[in-house]
Write a protein that holds these residues in place. Structure first.
Motif, PDB file in Angstrom:
ATOM      1  N   LYS A 106       0.684  -1.190   0.112  1.00 40.20           N
ATOM      2  CA  LYS A 106      -0.058   0.178   0.079  1.00 40.20           C
ATOM      3  C   LYS A 106       0.956   1.411   0.002  1.00 40.20           C
ATOM      4  O   LYS A 106       0.420   2.208  -0.652  1.00 40.20           O
ATOM      5  CB  LYS A 106      -0.909  -0.082   1.214  1.00 40.20           C
ATOM      6  CG  LYS A 106      -1.856   0.857   1.310  1.00 40.20           C
ATOM      7  CD  LYS A 106      -2.889   1.431  -0.070  1.00 40.20           C
ATOM      8  CE  LYS A 106      -3.701   0.542  -0.256  1.00 40.20           C
ATOM      9  NZ  LYS A 106      -4.423   0.809  -1.687  1.00 40.20           N
ATOM     10  N   MET A 107       2.021   1.191   0.689  1.00 35.86           N
ATOM     11  CA  MET A 107       2.929   2.210   0.520  1.00 35.86           C
ATOM     12  C   MET A 107       3.455   2.354  -0.705  1.00 35.86           C
ATOM     13  O   MET A 107       3.751   3.600  -1.243  1.00 35.86           O
ATOM     14  CB  MET A 107       4.159   2.035   1.417  1.00 35.86           C
ATOM     15  CG  MET A 107       3.881   1.940   3.079  1.00 35.86           C
ATOM     16  SD  MET A 107       5.101   1.289   4.166  1.00 35.86           S
ATOM     17  CE  MET A 107       6.424   2.510   3.818  1.00 35.86           C
ATOM     18  N   ALA A 131       2.235   3.335   9.978  1.00 40.85           N
ATOM     19  CA  ALA A 131       2.736   3.604   8.504  1.00 40.85           C
ATOM     20  C   ALA A 131       1.363   3.073   7.691  1.00 40.85           C
ATOM     21  O   ALA A 131       1.406   3.633   6.540  1.00 40.85           O
ATOM     22  CB  ALA A 131       3.806   2.435   8.533  1.00 40.85           C
ATOM     23  N   THR A 165      -0.802   5.815   7.535  1.00 42.84           N
ATOM     24  CA  THR A 165      -0.236   7.029   6.668  1.00 42.84           C
ATOM     25  C   THR A 165      -0.411   6.859   5.250  1.00 42.84           C
ATOM     26  O   THR A 165      -0.642   7.558   4.571  1.00 42.84           O
ATOM     27  CB  THR A 165       1.348   7.490   6.997  1.00 42.84           C
ATOM     28  OG1 THR A 165       1.377   7.613   8.475  1.00 42.84           O
ATOM     29  CG2 THR A 165       2.013   8.484   6.448  1.00 42.84           C
ATOM     30  N   ALA A 166      -0.048   5.398   5.018  1.00 44.16           N
ATOM     31  CA  ALA A 166      -0.023   5.118   3.435  1.00 44.16           C
ATOM     32  C   ALA A 166      -1.584   5.079   2.973  1.00 44.16           C
ATOM     33  O   ALA A 166      -1.925   5.549   1.920  1.00 44.16           O
ATOM     34  CB  ALA A 166       0.395   3.485   3.436  1.00 44.16           C
ATOM     35  N   TYR A 210      -3.754   7.360   4.139  1.00 45.91           N
ATOM     36  CA  TYR A 210      -4.097   8.741   4.023  1.00 45.91           C
ATOM     37  C   TYR A 210      -3.539   9.216   2.746  1.00 45.91           C
ATOM     38  O   TYR A 210      -4.266  10.090   2.121  1.00 45.91           O
ATOM     39  CB  TYR A 210      -3.179   9.320   5.224  1.00 45.91           C
ATOM     40  CG  TYR A 210      -3.355  10.858   5.266  1.00 45.91           C
ATOM     41  CD1 TYR A 210      -4.710  11.493   5.746  1.00 45.91           C
ATOM     42  CD2 TYR A 210      -2.593  11.645   4.802  1.00 45.91           C
ATOM     43  CE1 TYR A 210      -4.772  12.818   5.568  1.00 45.91           C
ATOM     44  CE2 TYR A 210      -2.710  12.893   4.577  1.00 45.91           C
ATOM     45  CZ  TYR A 210      -3.861  13.757   5.114  1.00 45.91           C
ATOM     46  OH  TYR A 210      -4.142  14.892   5.161  1.00 45.91           O
ATOM     47  N   ILE A 211      -2.229   8.580   2.284  1.00 47.38           N
ATOM     48  CA  ILE A 211      -1.716   9.241   0.989  1.00 47.38           C
ATOM     49  C   ILE A 211      -2.214   8.545  -0.204  1.00 47.38           C
ATOM     50  O   ILE A 211      -2.663   9.058  -1.020  1.00 47.38           O
ATOM     51  CB  ILE A 211      -0.112   9.317   1.295  1.00 47.38           C
ATOM     52  CG1 ILE A 211       0.385   9.892   2.332  1.00 47.38           C
ATOM     53  CG2 ILE A 211       0.497   9.870  -0.001  1.00 47.38           C
ATOM     54  CD1 ILE A 211       1.815   9.805   2.575  1.00 47.38           C
ATOM     55  N   ASN A 212      -2.098   7.454   0.112  1.00 44.63           N
ATOM     56  CA  ASN A 212      -2.428   6.598  -1.439  1.00 44.63           C
ATOM     57  C   ASN A 212      -4.015   6.334  -1.394  1.00 44.63           C
ATOM     58  O   ASN A 212      -4.379   5.741  -2.588  1.00 44.63           O
ATOM     59  CB  ASN A 212      -1.642   5.239  -1.459  1.00 44.63           C
ATOM     60  CG  ASN A 212      -0.236   5.581  -1.813  1.00 44.63           C
ATOM     61  OD1 ASN A 212       0.247   6.800  -2.293  1.00 44.63           O
ATOM     62  ND2 ASN A 212       0.753   4.764  -1.418  1.00 44.63           N
ATOM     63  N   MET A 264       2.763  14.650   4.305  1.00 50.02           N
ATOM     64  CA  MET A 264       1.865  13.535   3.900  1.00 50.02           C
ATOM     65  C   MET A 264       0.786  14.137   3.079  1.00 50.02           C
ATOM     66  O   MET A 264       0.467  13.331   2.146  1.00 50.02           O
ATOM     67  CB  MET A 264       1.044  12.965   5.498  1.00 50.02           C
ATOM     68  CG  MET A 264       1.717  12.311   6.392  1.00 50.02           C
ATOM     69  SD  MET A 264       1.189  12.215   8.027  1.00 50.02           S
ATOM     70  CE  MET A 264      -0.606  11.305   7.509  1.00 50.02           C
ATOM     71  N   SER A 281       7.240   7.312  12.277  1.00 56.33           N
ATOM     72  CA  SER A 281       6.713   6.352  11.538  1.00 56.33           C
ATOM     73  C   SER A 281       5.912   6.862  10.146  1.00 56.33           C
ATOM     74  O   SER A 281       6.354   6.690   9.383  1.00 56.33           O
ATOM     75  CB  SER A 281       5.878   5.319  12.072  1.00 56.33           C
ATOM     76  OG  SER A 281       5.358   4.418  11.333  1.00 56.33           O
ATOM     77  N   ALA A 282       4.986   7.863  10.759  1.00 52.96           N
ATOM     78  CA  ALA A 282       4.082   8.590   9.650  1.00 52.96           C
ATOM     79  C   ALA A 282       5.021   9.248   8.795  1.00 52.96           C
ATOM     80  O   ALA A 282       4.975   9.583   7.721  1.00 52.96           O
ATOM     81  CB  ALA A 282       3.314   9.535  10.417  1.00 52.96           C
ATOM     82  N   THR A 320       7.041   7.172   6.626  1.00 48.34           N
ATOM     83  CA  THR A 320       6.162   6.624   5.412  1.00 48.34           C
ATOM     84  C   THR A 320       5.743   7.644   4.586  1.00 48.34           C
ATOM     85  O   THR A 320       5.825   7.399   3.414  1.00 48.34           O
ATOM     86  CB  THR A 320       5.018   6.035   5.905  1.00 48.34           C
ATOM     87  OG1 THR A 320       5.172   5.027   7.152  1.00 48.34           O
ATOM     88  CG2 THR A 320       3.792   5.376   5.103  1.00 48.34           C
ATOM     89  N   ALA A 321       5.562   9.060   4.904  1.00 46.00           N
ATOM     90  CA  ALA A 321       5.474  10.052   4.103  1.00 46.00           C
ATOM     91  C   ALA A 321       6.698  10.383   3.183  1.00 46.00           C
ATOM     92  O   ALA A 321       6.516  10.669   1.846  1.00 46.00           O
ATOM     93  CB  ALA A 321       5.060  11.336   4.823  1.00 46.00           C
ATOM     94  N   TYR A 349       8.957   8.197   2.397  1.00 46.11           N
ATOM     95  CA  TYR A 349       8.877   7.043   1.596  1.00 46.11           C
ATOM     96  C   TYR A 349       8.021   7.013   0.430  1.00 46.11           C
ATOM     97  O   TYR A 349       8.302   6.782  -0.937  1.00 46.11           O
ATOM     98  CB  TYR A 349       8.555   5.533   2.268  1.00 46.11           C
ATOM     99  CG  TYR A 349       8.681   4.491   1.287  1.00 46.11           C
ATOM    100  CD1 TYR A 349       9.711   3.584   1.112  1.00 46.11           C
ATOM    101  CD2 TYR A 349       7.431   4.071   0.635  1.00 46.11           C
ATOM    102  CE1 TYR A 349       9.767   2.646   0.369  1.00 46.11           C
ATOM    103  CE2 TYR A 349       7.359   2.799  -0.007  1.00 46.11           C
ATOM    104  CZ  TYR A 349       8.670   2.135  -0.222  1.00 46.11           C
ATOM    105  OH  TYR A 349       8.709   1.190  -0.956  1.00 46.11           O
ATOM    106  N   ILE A 350       6.761   7.674   0.617  1.00 46.64           N
ATOM    107  CA  ILE A 350       5.694   7.667  -0.436  1.00 46.64           C
ATOM    108  C   ILE A 350       6.000   9.142  -1.440  1.00 46.64           C
ATOM    109  O   ILE A 350       5.881   8.950  -2.529  1.00 46.64           O
ATOM    110  CB  ILE A 350       4.347   7.839   0.120  1.00 46.64           C
ATOM    111  CG1 ILE A 350       3.964   6.269   0.726  1.00 46.64           C
ATOM    112  CG2 ILE A 350       3.266   7.747  -1.088  1.00 46.64           C
ATOM    113  CD1 ILE A 350       2.642   6.244   1.324  1.00 46.64           C
ATOM    114  N   ASN A 351       5.966  10.199  -0.851  1.00 40.81           N
ATOM    115  CA  ASN A 351       5.853  11.396  -1.274  1.00 40.81           C
ATOM    116  C   ASN A 351       7.403  12.098  -1.668  1.00 40.81           C
ATOM    117  O   ASN A 351       7.497  12.947  -2.275  1.00 40.81           O
ATOM    118  CB  ASN A 351       5.167  12.318  -0.608  1.00 40.81           C
ATOM    119  CG  ASN A 351       3.559  12.252  -0.744  1.00 40.81           C
ATOM    120  OD1 ASN A 351       3.224  11.400  -1.600  1.00 40.81           O
ATOM    121  ND2 ASN A 351       2.994  12.380   0.304  1.00 40.81           N
ATOM    122  N   LEU A 410      10.192  -1.062   9.968  1.00 45.64           N
ATOM    123  CA  LEU A 410       9.194  -0.954   8.758  1.00 45.64           C
ATOM    124  C   LEU A 410       9.936  -1.653   7.597  1.00 45.64           C
ATOM    125  O   LEU A 410       9.031  -1.979   6.685  1.00 45.64           O
ATOM    126  CB  LEU A 410       9.044   0.470   8.488  1.00 45.64           C
ATOM    127  CG  LEU A 410       8.150   1.250   9.533  1.00 45.64           C
ATOM    128  CD1 LEU A 410       8.101   2.715   9.055  1.00 45.64           C
ATOM    129  CD2 LEU A 410       6.787   0.416   9.407  1.00 45.64           C
TER     130      LEU A 410
END
Lengths: 507, 507
Positions: free
Chosen positions: A98-99, A128, A131-132, A134-136, B99, B127-128, B131-132, B134-136, B257
């Protein structure tokens, strides 16, 4: 990688929010675990997270286990147990997916829900995940799988016959005391509505917080079913049953992050409705500044998602987007909201906004159930006293007094009158500040605490006019609420002319 | 919202990975805090996270404080302190902004780094954040700000004159023992190279893990500077100085993670180089299956990012993309790698891949420093014994024995020979399985543990030929490593014909 080690258990009395044990650093190296890794204790099914130590406080050869964890593992103080490294559950890989923005399948989503519920994921991992999310985000079929998993990992109530209606308010607006009125009208029309509500999370007073001032809200699944089948409705606290229990665990991580990812929010609402056995649902979406949903556009988005999600999980969903730019009615706080709510059922026409909103929402339910002109019919049921009689039946079934009167519910004995510092019109009442003041006064745990408004938005006030009265059960909290009111003045009072625009610009 | 409350401190002996205290549920309600909220204790600067309790184990009127937290707050057992709700640091809002995919400014990034370092963010929030990230992701100017903040929140070493060179390997390939050779060659050429290395995080043996078998790696900043200025180079463990200390705190959340967000990875490397005072840097990017960087395309991406980042922070950066489809050389594990490394400095030409890689990397540094034909010159310095003499100077300066010989470094006394189950060619050696076996044998904490290969990729083997020998310091771990080798056979051995493709399809 890692080896097994025999360690002596030492239990200690700390309740931990995630299962964790403590080990000496050298033992960690020997077993092959690092801080945050999981260990398996004594062959138990449950793998728990560890917290490694550099301290001299811990002895080698000992594993320090909180009582709560010891119960899960079935070990006692002084036991010698084997401790091994344990791999992460597969759901951690799904969280990673999902991340990476991928779509999860039904099995993966179910595994995540189960692992959160069984405490197999650490707070770091749940954070995590959220947050994933929330973002994705998730698409509607993922949210449907998520909803079903959240429901199925808890108790599922089944009614012998349908349809079973439910009503939900997205919340965020203070003073929204319409639920017992809606339930009473709907049940009086012969429609089953096993309504469960929540207590306040960040608000000043949830439905259960004020309903419990006049009857017991902690019904078990059996009583909820019985009362609903006999009388038509209940006003129950959802937390007293095991409905979608994973939701409460997720809230503990959402709250400190200050996020409520849309898929989580939608699945949270709908899983509870699914678990209660609802076949038809009306959702009230209070819309306005300072509520969860601030714009009409956002409200339409939620409505669309809720209806699509309903379709996926086989539930008929309709939504009511309602006005929520200021508190609903005049009272905020447990006893005060209960009093205002019951007085309407007793026959008061005041406050008209509460009467109107309750009848509109009940009316939608009536129409879905096949009763034409639902709103008007709801109003008739309220005006005729049928709703009041149904309300009293439910109250008594839930252990309330048969001679309950609205005036039994008393405001706190300490009060403070907030007066207008100037003459003008009330341009706005700030929901968030109203909540802060009511909470400072002790709501929702102090039942007499809260606010009664003397004026609402749009009304003219003279300097020195009463704007609202703050009530509290003790003097210290009244002072705290007064200070809060002074800090965030909860109303904007201005003349009719807000800005003068001249060729020289805005002044 | 919340009030102040006077509570009695009860200290307890648990070291916690994030600052947390415990309070009775009713006190939490009174103060206005929930699980995961922050409280401020006794007017201390530090706000710490709380863990609420429903247990009867905690007494009302008491705040339970771990020793480590009590030191920060300056409270003692039995003290009466005021406890209040504390708002989240502003950096939580910046995490939310990341995020939401927004770009953070320098001040926001600095605040996040400082708050992680000062333990003002909870694990959930860190962690948030990761994760943010990592994604963004972050753009290169954000990463530059991040790098500078990470460096500046720790010690910064300044050399009186430059240039100061550094060398870094992205890692992930087992047996990569070139660093002491590179440093010795470069220092012998009269170039300053204050090299700091790490210990293994997930690998079987970091550079510091094998260097510490023959000299002390725990230099403080002063000795590192002195030795570098006198002799030209050091082989130091980065962890013994306070270089970019926030990195170690972040790793504790990254590790569980299983992620290493690119901005974090880049800032982590570059902040340590900035802190050590490097003006010029060569980065080795081992590329191949089972390493951190699996494809040439990914390697080029890292090289580009590192060079752009160098430009932003004023450091000259060049990269060497190196072959890493199998372990580097024949030895994996602390003593075994040290032995292979020192034997090359002593004059052995074997293994040629290690010699070649070390000379190539040192050669790039020489060329940047203005020495033409760097690779050939590096080889001359190695062949002439100048590199060996420089190596011994550094070893002695770091407390090693002046009569150090490669054969002093002994394999573990327990060994197992893994033989080929069939005749064929070695098609691949799986880096990850090699690491698992070496770790199972006890590496890196057991210094004799590890693997010595008898054959490498591409070589022909007969059934029953020796493939590799596993060494361990004790019998139990040898057995564990044998079991691991049986489970994940670390080599693929096939005939020359892998698949026959006929009109009937692939067989």
């Amino acid at each position: 990688m890692g080896s097994q080690m025999k360690l002596k258990c030492k239990l200690f009395d700390m309740d931990v929010s995630e299962p964790s044990v403590m080990l000496h650093d050298d033992d960690c190296i020997e077993i092959g675990v690092r801080e945050g890794d999981r260990v398996k204790i004594a062959g138990s099914k449950t793998a728990v997270a560890i917290a490694a130590h550099s301290d001299t406080l811990l002895e080698r050869g000992t594993i320090y286990i909180p009582f709560s964890v010891s119960k899960v593992c079935g070990v006692r103080d002084g036991d010698e147990v084997s401790v091994t490294f344990s791999t992460k559950p597969d759901s951690v890989r799904s969280i990673r997916r999902k991340m990476d923005g991928e779509k999860l399948d039904k099995e993966e989503i179910h595994a995540i829900v189960e692992d959160i519920l069984e405490n197999r994921l650490t707070k770091i991992e749940v954070s995590a995940w959220l947050t994933a999310l929330y973002i994705n985000g998730m698409d509607i079929s993922e949210i449907a799988d998520f909803t079903v998993s959240m429901a199925e990992t808890g108790d599922m109530i089944k009614f012998e016959k349908g349809p079973v209606f439910d009503f939900h308010s997205l919340g965020g607006v203070p003073g929204n005391k319409i639920t017992p009125i809606v339930v009473s009208i709907v049940a009086a029309a012969g429609i089953m509505i096993p309504k469960t509500s929540s207590r306040a999370i960040s608000s000043a007073c949830g439905t259960s917080d004020f309903v419990e001032t006049f009857c017991n809200v902690e019904l078990d699944a059996e009583s909820l079913k019985e009362i609903t089948q006999e009388i038509g409705g209940v006003f129950s606290w959802g937390g007293s049953m095991n409905l979608a229990p994973v939701d409460d665990m997720v809230i503990k991580v959402e709250h400190p992050l200050g996020i409520n990812p849309r898929p989580q929010m939608l699945a949270s609402i709908m899983s509870k409705k699914l678990a209660i056995g609802a076949t038809h649902l009306v959702v009230d979406i209070p819309t306005g500044a300072g509520t969860k949903v601030e714009t009409l556009e956002a409200a339409r988005g939620y409505a669309k998602d809720l209806m699509q999600l309903g379709e996926k999980i086989g539930m008929h969903v309709e939504c009511a987007i309602t006005y929520a730019d200021q508190p609903i009615g005049y009272a905020v706080g447990p006893n005060l909201e209960a009093r205002e709510c019951i007085s309407i059922l007793e026959g008061s026409r005041h406050p008209s906004a509460v009467v109107e909103k309750a009848c509109d929402c009940a009316g939608i339910i009536l129409e879905i159930a096949g009763i034409p002109n639902g709103g008007a019919r709801a109003r008739e049921i309220l005006d005729s006293g049928d709703a009041y009689r149904k309300f009293m039946e439910i109250v008594v079934a839930q252990g309330g007094r048969p001679d309950l009167k609205s005036e039994d519910l008393k405001p706190g004995q300490f009060s403070y009158e907030l007066r207008s510092p100037k003459t003008g019109y009330i341009h706005s009442i700030k929901n968030k500040d109203v909540v802060s003041i009511a909470k400072a006064a002790g709501a929702p745990s102090d039942k007499g605490a809260g606010i009664v408004f003397a004026k609402k938005k749009g009304q003219r006030v003279e300097e020195g006019d009463l704007l609202l009265t703050i009530y509290a059960d003790n003097e210290a909290k009244l002072k705290r609420a007064r200070d809060t009111a002074a800090r965030y003045f909860p109303m904007d009072i201005e003349g009719m002319l807000i800005k003068r625009v001249s060729p020289l610009g805005i002044r």
